[in-house]
Design an enzyme around this catalytic site. Structure first.
Site, mmCIF file in Angstrom:
data_model
loop_
_atom_site.group_PDB
_atom_site.id
_atom_site.type_symbol
_atom_site.label_atom_id
_atom_site.label_comp_id
_atom_site.label_asym_id
_atom_site.label_seq_id
_atom_site.Cartn_x
_atom_site.Cartn_y
_atom_site.Cartn_z
ATOM 1 N N ASP A 255 0.884 -1.161 0.000
ATOM 2 C CA ASP A 255 0.000 0.000 0.000
ATOM 3 C C ASP A 255 0.928 1.218 0.000
ATOM 4 O O ASP A 255 2.113 1.104 0.335
ATOM 5 C CB ASP A 255 -0.874 -0.023 1.251
ATOM 6 C CG ASP A 255 -1.631 1.274 1.455
ATOM 7 O OD1 ASP A 255 -2.286 1.728 0.510
ATOM 8 O OD2 ASP A 255 -1.528 1.829 2.568
ATOM 9 N N ASP B 292 -0.018 5.098 0.948
ATOM 10 C CA ASP B 292 -0.183 6.096 2.005
ATOM 11 C C ASP B 292 -0.059 5.473 3.392
ATOM 12 O O ASP B 292 -0.690 4.454 3.698
ATOM 13 C CB ASP B 292 -1.547 6.776 1.880
ATOM 14 C CG ASP B 292 -1.664 7.590 0.603
ATOM 15 O OD1 ASP B 292 -0.722 7.543 -0.213
ATOM 16 O OD2 ASP B 292 -2.679 8.278 0.428
#
Length: 443
Positions: A221, A223
């Site tokens: 991922d 952020d």
């Protein structure tokens, strides 16, 4: 020097009164050995300060006594040598062998022990699981609690090694659970997950063996995982709506609202912003500590690397190129006449899409999903981590920690490497070879 009969090995980290840990974990490799008539089996050990020539002298004495070598293991810990050999020796030669080894190795500062064995079986532990412990610090009390929990669930500690001294202390325990069948360690896994919350160190458990090292693709991922911030909030700051957007982001990451709904709600506040803010935000991105080391190390090992983000491709393209990632997927901001419209175009990268992209990357790389690793922090990473062969929650929300195979609760992404069984020594050795090694002072 000592010369005595067979001794019983005791692992001090497991309670001596817990016999389950001794009798319920038979996963050992029996090495069938044969000896010429007239030879008896014995274990010879040498312990002392490491010096050049010890091993050579050891085998020189064994050779002089026509000893048959059946098994050998040597280790070095903080300058202390431990050398052991399982041998066959004439019964009349045991005393002279012991005296010869002791006399020769005394000048090297070594202590010699010879133990006669009552069996020709040479056994090595075939550990069923690897347990990784990460913390700053890791104390004797932590290890004691972990050892007792393992013993309570019938798991035996076979070996322990240090795998990290920076930025956290890391230990890897190879263990054998009472029920070696797949799923046999579920209760232990739950107990260790509870314990990690109680004592404040990260504890991960994974099946041992070749399957642990058969992974070849890792997907992050973005952020709050690969980077420290949230791109949508950084964009919203330019519109003066950062707090409003942050609240919606938090609700989405906790799984309280649908991600696509939350994304469209947050992007709407960006309407009218000049598209140049994308470049401003891209320049302000800060990698999570250890991210560059993690990516570089995995790439050296032949891993394909990927990022799948609920953020925006226009912001991440430069980052992906800089890190030389193999795959990158993210949402696309709509731009008209040099302005953001407050909408996204194309398929939204939501919870389900992240898992779909992981499967796409694996298929493109010729891999099965069991050969993948996924790392994330929010509820929209649940499907991706559940689909991967190893799912790691990184400083994650409770909804993700509950389904992840392992959790990291320190702000260093290179902990992911340690969970995968890669030691700091191996990481640093690779960094030294190309001049990229750098240890940043920790505050």
């Amino acid at each position: 020097m000592s010369f005595r009969g067979a001794a019983t090995w005791n692992n001090g980290l497991v309670s001596q009164t817990n016999q389950t840990a001794r009798t319920a974990a038979p996963a050992v490799q029996d090495i069938t050995v044969t000896l010429p008539p007239g030879l008896v089996p014995a274990v010879v050990t040498v312990v002392g300060r490491d010096r050049p020539g010890v091993s050579a002298a050891f085998f020189r004495v064994l050779a002089a006594h026509r000893v048959q070598v059946l098994d050998v293991e040597q280790s070095l810990f903080r300058g202390r040598l431990n050398l052991a050999a399982f041998v066959g020796c004439g019964p009349d030669d045991l005393e002279t062998l012991t005296e010869g080894l002791s006399g020769t190795l005394r000048s090297y500062g070594q202590t010699v022990t010879v133990e006669v064995q009552d069996s020709l079986r040479s056994t090595r532990a075939l550990s069923t699981h690897a347990v990784v412990v990460l913390g700053n610090p890791v104390t004797a009390q932590h290890i004691s609690r972990i050892g007792q929990t393992l013993a309570d669930y019938g798991a035996n500690i076979d070996t322990i090694r240090g795998i990290s001294d920076y930025p956290v202390t890391g230990l890897e325990l190879k263990v054998t659970v009472a029920d070696p069948k797949p799923g046999g360690g579920v209760a232990l896994r739950k107990a260790l997950a509870t314990l990690t919350q109680e004592i404040g160190v990260d504890i991960a458990i994974e099946r041992a063996g070749l399957v642990r090292y058969a992974k070849n693709l890792i997907c992050f991922d973005c952020d709050s995982t690969l980077i420290t911030g949230e791109v949508i909030e950084m964009l919203a700051a330019h519109a003066g709506k950062e707090e409003e957007v942050a609240e919606v982001t938090a609700r989405a990451m906790r799984g309280e609202i649908d991600f696509e709904e939350s994304l469209r709600e947050r992007v709407a506040v960006l309407a009218g912003l000049d598209a140049s803010v994308i470049d401003d935000v891209a320049r302000d991105i800060v990698l999570t500590p250890g991210a560059r080391t993690t990516i570089r190390t995995l790439q050296r090992m032949g891993y394909k690397t990927a990022v799948v983000s609920g953020g925006f491709i226009q912001v991440l393209e430069g980052l992906a190129a800089d890190l030389e990632l193999d795959y990158v997927r993210a949402n696309t901001l709509e731009i008209e006449d040099g302005k953001l419209t407050g909408r996204v175009i194309g398929k939204v990268v939501d919870r389900a899409a992240k898992a779909e992209f992981l499967a796409e990357f694996a298929a493109d790389s010729g891999l099965g999903l069991h050969q993948t690793v996924a790392v994330g922090d929010g509820a929209n990473d649940i499907d991706m981590l559940s689909a991967a062969g190893l799912g790691i929650a990184f400083n994650a929300k409770p909804a993700l920690r509950e389904v992840a195979d392992a959790a990291v609760n320190h702000p260093f992404l290179d902990e992911v490497l340690h969970i995968m069984g890669i030691s700091r020594e191996e990481i640093d050795e690779a960094g030294l070879s190309d001049g990229s090694l750098r240890r940043v002072p920790l505050h």
